[in-house]
Motif scaffolding. Sequence first.
Motif: not given
Length: 269
Positions: A179-184, A187-198
């Motif tokens: 795993i090297s990117k936040v997108d991965q 995708e695995h956890f089915q969560i939007h990147i902005r929500k993950l960042q928050r």
Amino acid sequence: MSSGAIKPSMGILNPQGGEKRFALSRHAASEALGFFVKHYWIIRWDCRDEEPYMQHVVPNPCVNLVVEPGKTLIYAPSPGKFSYPIHGKGVVFGIKFRPGGFYPFLRRPVSSLLDQPLGVRGILGADGSELEKTILSMDDDQDMVRTMEKLLLPKLPPLDDEVLRINRIIDFIADEREISKVDQVCEHFQIHIRKLQRLFDQYVGISPKWVIRLYRLQNAAETMDRSLPVDLSRLAAKLGYHDQPHFIKDFKAVVGCTPDEYRRMVQDS
């Protein structure tokens, strides 16, 4: 409570050099506190006849409550290494909270602590100076742990399911070395990147991108700590870097030296 000391480096750089100067033990929290607390840690040293030694650590994505003379504070995880001078004789006691595990006590974004460590009275109901006199005067590790647990138990907040989700995400990042990117992760956890960042800003204090970087570079350092022949190009690729210069740049930014310099330091220790 377990009194057994666990031995993984957990971000301690060049542990072979450090273990010659100090004794580190880690102790499990009681069942009631285990949801929030990863473990307690205690460092003792007596280097009165030796030159001062600087121990470097790549942090984990965890809040630490640190009891040490004159500097008892609660620290957010740092995006880079920190260094601690070992000299004379001393002892430090710490609580490593699980990723996200301190937020239910704090109830504001953990990122707010990045440049402003927090005093302990609001969390424990005791001043830092009181803790230092009580805990650091004890010779027995388990007495120190029991004393801290008596302070923590009455302060427990309600369980928070988001802490469990944060730990699943961070365990995934730590275990899946490709795993090297936040997108991965998204995708695995089915969560939007902005929500993950928050979520990480609120519960962890540093971004998911930094968490990925810290674990990859910690993995690289641990590989070199084993003092085995290391092909840096292959290691960089294994850790998800597309080219060696990017790996070297990140390693130096976080660890403070190039991989080659770090490897030589380990060999010389």
